[in-house]
Design a protein around this motif. Structure first.
Motif, short mmCIF file in Angstrom:
data_model
loop_
_atom_site.label_atom_id
_atom_site.label_comp_id
_atom_site.label_asym_id
_atom_site.label_seq_id
_atom_site.Cartn_x
_atom_site.Cartn_y
_atom_site.Cartn_z
N VAL A 199 5.26 -3.37 -12.85
CA VAL A 199 6.10 -4.18 -11.98
C VAL A 199 5.26 -5.32 -11.42
CG1 VAL A 199 7.43 -4.25 -9.83
CG2 VAL A 199 7.63 -2.28 -11.35
N GLU A 200 5.80 -6.52 -11.47
CA GLU A 200 5.11 -7.68 -10.91
C GLU A 200 5.98 -8.30 -9.82
OE1 GLU A 200 3.18 -9.24 -15.10
OE2 GLU A 200 3.34 -10.62 -13.41
N ILE A 201 5.35 -8.67 -8.73
CA ILE A 201 6.06 -9.39 -7.66
C ILE A 201 5.09 -10.40 -7.06
CG2 ILE A 201 5.51 -7.63 -5.91
CD1 ILE A 201 8.31 -8.29 -4.69
N HIS A 202 5.54 -11.64 -6.95
CA HIS A 202 4.66 -12.73 -6.51
C HIS A 202 5.37 -13.57 -5.46
CE1 HIS A 202 2.06 -11.82 -9.95
NE2 HIS A 202 3.16 -11.83 -10.70
N LEU A 203 4.71 -13.77 -4.35
CA LEU A 203 5.17 -14.67 -3.29
C LEU A 203 4.33 -15.94 -3.39
CD1 LEU A 203 6.78 -15.42 -0.74
CD2 LEU A 203 5.02 -14.22 0.60
N LEU A 204 4.98 -17.06 -3.73
CA LEU A 204 4.27 -18.30 -4.00
C LEU A 204 4.69 -19.38 -3.02
CD1 LEU A 204 4.78 -18.30 -7.88
CD2 LEU A 204 2.85 -17.37 -6.61
N GLU A 205 3.73 -20.14 -2.57
CA GLU A 205 4.03 -21.28 -1.71
C GLU A 205 4.50 -22.45 -2.58
OE1 GLU A 205 1.87 -24.01 1.76
OE2 GLU A 205 0.66 -23.00 0.22
N THR A 206 5.58 -23.12 -2.17
CA THR A 206 6.05 -24.32 -2.84
C THR A 206 5.92 -25.50 -1.89
OG1 THR A 206 8.34 -23.97 -2.13
CG2 THR A 206 7.67 -22.97 -4.22
N GLU A 207 6.29 -26.68 -2.40
CA GLU A 207 6.11 -27.89 -1.61
C GLU A 207 6.94 -27.87 -0.33
OE1 GLU A 207 6.94 -31.38 -3.80
OE2 GLU A 207 6.50 -32.76 -2.14
N HIS A 233 -2.21 -16.38 -10.20
CA HIS A 233 -3.29 -15.41 -10.23
C HIS A 233 -2.78 -14.14 -9.57
CE1 HIS A 233 -6.04 -18.55 -11.50
NE2 HIS A 233 -5.54 -19.30 -10.54
N SER A 234 -2.93 -13.02 -10.23
CA SER A 234 -2.42 -11.77 -9.71
C SER A 234 -3.55 -10.79 -9.53
CB SER A 234 -1.36 -11.18 -10.66
OG SER A 234 -1.95 -10.94 -11.93
N ARG A 235 -3.25 -9.76 -8.78
CA ARG A 235 -4.23 -8.71 -8.56
C ARG A 235 -3.50 -7.40 -8.51
NH1 ARG A 235 -5.57 -9.98 -2.20
NH2 ARG A 235 -3.50 -9.50 -1.46
N GLY A 236 -4.14 -6.36 -8.85
CA GLY A 236 -3.51 -5.05 -8.87
C GLY A 236 -3.89 -4.23 -7.70
N GLN A 261 0.83 -1.21 0.00
CA GLN A 261 0.00 0.00 0.00
C GLN A 261 0.86 1.26 0.00
OE1 GLN A 261 -2.68 -0.27 3.32
NE2 GLN A 261 -3.67 -2.14 2.57
N LYS A 262 1.95 1.26 0.77
CA LYS A 262 2.87 2.41 0.79
C LYS A 262 3.52 2.60 -0.58
CE LYS A 262 5.71 2.65 4.21
NZ LYS A 262 6.69 2.22 5.25
N ILE A 263 3.92 1.49 -1.21
CA ILE A 263 4.52 1.59 -2.54
C ILE A 263 3.51 2.12 -3.55
CG2 ILE A 263 5.60 0.27 -4.40
CD1 ILE A 263 7.38 0.63 -1.97
N HIS A 264 2.26 1.69 -3.45
CA HIS A 264 1.19 2.16 -4.35
C HIS A 264 1.09 3.69 -4.31
CE1 HIS A 264 -0.85 -0.95 -6.51
NE2 HIS A 264 -1.03 -1.71 -5.44
N ARG A 265 1.18 4.25 -3.11
CA ARG A 265 1.02 5.70 -2.98
C ARG A 265 2.18 6.46 -3.59
NH1 ARG A 265 -1.09 4.11 2.23
NH2 ARG A 265 0.94 4.46 3.21
N ARG A 266 3.35 5.86 -3.66
CA ARG A 266 4.53 6.55 -4.17
C ARG A 266 4.87 6.22 -5.61
NH1 ARG A 266 9.07 4.67 -0.20
NH2 ARG A 266 10.31 6.00 -1.59
N ALA A 267 4.34 5.11 -6.12
CA ALA A 267 4.80 4.59 -7.41
C ALA A 267 4.06 5.22 -8.58
CB ALA A 267 4.63 3.07 -7.44
N ASP A 268 4.79 5.35 -9.70
CA ASP A 268 4.19 5.77 -10.98
C ASP A 268 3.85 4.58 -11.85
OD1 ASP A 268 6.57 8.49 -11.05
OD2 ASP A 268 4.49 8.49 -10.33
N PHE A 269 4.26 3.41 -11.47
CA PHE A 269 4.01 2.22 -12.28
C PHE A 269 2.81 1.44 -11.74
CE2 PHE A 269 5.76 -0.13 -8.85
CZ PHE A 269 6.94 0.49 -8.46
N VAL A 270 2.32 0.52 -12.58
CA VAL A 270 1.26 -0.39 -12.17
C VAL A 270 1.91 -1.57 -11.45
CG1 VAL A 270 -0.57 -1.94 -12.95
CG2 VAL A 270 -0.20 0.26 -14.11
N LEU A 271 1.47 -1.84 -10.23
CA LEU A 271 2.04 -2.92 -9.43
C LEU A 271 1.06 -4.08 -9.38
CD1 LEU A 271 4.21 -4.04 -7.58
CD2 LEU A 271 3.14 -2.84 -5.67
N ILE A 272 1.50 -5.23 -9.87
CA ILE A 272 0.71 -6.46 -9.86
C ILE A 272 1.38 -7.42 -8.89
CG2 ILE A 272 -0.19 -8.38 -11.23
CD1 ILE A 272 0.06 -6.55 -13.69
#
Length: 452
Positions: free
Chosen positions: A364-372, A449-452, A316-327
């Motif tokens: 910019v895309e960043i994803h935290l994914l659970e693995t086995e 699955h991503s969300r903006g 949320q803090k990055i959203h307020r400062r960023a000029d890019f779309v964050l997914i």
């Protein structure tokens, strides 16, 4: 007796409720007589009680799951491990372990014996009695393995730990009158596994401290390499923090000082009021920035609400400062090592700050994914990119720091970037695996699955 009655009542409640539900269904779709319905009721009711009993026995043998009416054994195990884990010497560790076992099993005659593998003699430890040593079968002691708990005519005997020369054995004297229930045996078995790991780790720490002591005595001075390493790391962290504060908070304070100077020398009252309003707004901004730095140094939500809440607030803090779309995507993780949560937060923090400062990206895309066996972080942007060799050598974007964090937790780190082609970073941590690197040619993106 009270334990078995309570267990039977537990089976009864579940069986009765389900049998009533079954009979209501049969009554609505069939024309069975009352006598038939009564027969079906008793047959189904008794069958369900037997099924619950059999399931409990199978669960205990195959899955280590128990029904317990005497406290929460998982909570008791956690509290016991937490208490034992505070001890730093092996002798104190064993003493604390005996105290915890005696307390939870409500038995007085609990002690540890040491079996000498060379002389085949049982060495008395603590408050153990001499006649106990003569009553223990040596063949049984030699056959005991990790996690084994054997019941003899007089004792419960359990394996604790073994090294080159000695085997430590837990002895619980039951006096032919005390019978440990299944859940108590399972609690003790799991505790023994934890204790064995504690002893191994404590031995390694003691050996390392002994080595450092000898090295220090040999040099008759402080260890220069260790002092230098710690000093350099502290200085690097202080330099980074000083640079950040200089570029942000300090500049804001200088601006406020100049505004105050203008306000002091203003002649018109209206100008003074206007300048004070501007100064107040600048001070509020400066305070918020300073609060943000404090949160970055120690994110409060990480300890109180968990990793997901802390990452959501950071984004949320990055959203307020960023000029890019964050997914982004944040999976809920279930990690045994809680220190990994802080590492994940720091990696997100570094990656997103780099995107703000250096990427000039549209997306910019960043994803935290659970693995086995752990987790994976995938980062990508469509920004200006750079030469991989230049960015690693210069370490202008904290790449080395991120690599070191990942390596410290047996992780894998790969980066793929080129001038004008953006950047992608993949981080993968499998708890317990050995550290190694892998290139971007092995980078296989999984559907997400991503969300903006």
């Amino acid at each position: 007796m009270e334990y078995f009655i309570t267990r039977l009542r537990h089976y009864f409640n579940f069986s009765f409720a389900f049998t009533i539900w079954l009979l209501m269904g049969l009554y609505s779709i069939t024309d069975l007589s009352i006598s038939k319905m009564t027969e079906i009721f008793f047959f189904a009711f008794l069958s369900l009680i037997a099924l619950f009993y059999i399931k409990e026995k199978v669960d205990y043998r195959k899955r280590k799951i128990l029904f317990s009416t005497k406290g929460d054994y998982i909570h008791r195990l956690y509290k016991t491990v937490e208490s034992i884990g505070r001890v730093v010497k092996i002798e104190d560790l064993l003493e604390k372990f005996v105290q915890e076992v005696a307390l939870h099993l409500e038995m007085n005659n609990v002690y540890v014996l040491t079996y000498d593998l060379q002389t085949h003699q049982v060495i008395s430890t603590g408050k153990s009695k001499e006649h106990t040593q003569n009553q223990i079968d040596e063949d049984l002691l030699e056959k005991l393995r990790l996690g084994d708990i054997k019941k003899t005519d007089h004792f419960y005997i359990a394996f604790i730990h073994q090294d080159v020369n000695y085997k430590r054995i837990l002895v619980v004297d039951h006096h032919k009158s005390i019978y440990l229930k299944d859940e108590e045996l399972l609690w003790l078995e799991l505790l023994l596994l934890y204790l064995n790991n504690f002893i191994e780790n404590t031995k390694m720490v003691e050996e390392l401290l002994e080595q450092l002591k000898h090295m220090k005595e040999a040099d008759k001075s402080q260890l220069p390499w260790l002092n230098k390493l710690l000093w350099l790391r502290f200085e690097e962290e202080k330099y980074q923090l000083a640079q950040e504060l200089h570029d942000t908070i300090l500049q804001e304070q200088l601006h406020i000082a100049r505004e105050m100077d203008v306000c002091i020398h203003a002649n018109k009252k209206a100008d003074i009021q206007s300048n004070l309003t501007k100064i107040h707004n600048h001070m509020i901004t400066s305070v918020n920035d300073l609060r943000g730095y404090c949160e970055n140094l120690k994110p409060p939500l990480l300890d109180t609400l968990g990793l997901n809440a802390a990452l959501e607030k950071l984004i949320q803090k990055i959203h307020r400062r960023a000029d890019f779309v964050l997914i982004y995507t944040i999976d809920r993780l279930y990690l045994e090592d809680e220190r990994l949560n802080l590492m994940i937060y720091r990696l997100f923090q570094e990656l997103l700050n780099n995107a703000l400062k250096h990427s000039y990206a549209n997306t910019v895309e960043i994803h935290l994914l659970e693995t086995e066996n752990g987790f994976e972080i995938n980062y990508s942007d469509d920004g200006v990119g750079c030469k991989k060799d230049d960015i690693i050598l210069a370490d202008s974007m904290g790449i080395r720091g991120m690599q070191e964090r990942v390596q410290a937790f047996n992780g894998q780190f790969s980066i793929n970037t080129n001038v004008g082609e953006g950047m992608s970073i993949r981080i993968k941590v499998d708890e317990g695996n050995h550290t190694h690197y892998f290139g971007h040619d092995t980078y296989n993106r999984r559907p997400i699955h991503s969300r903006g």
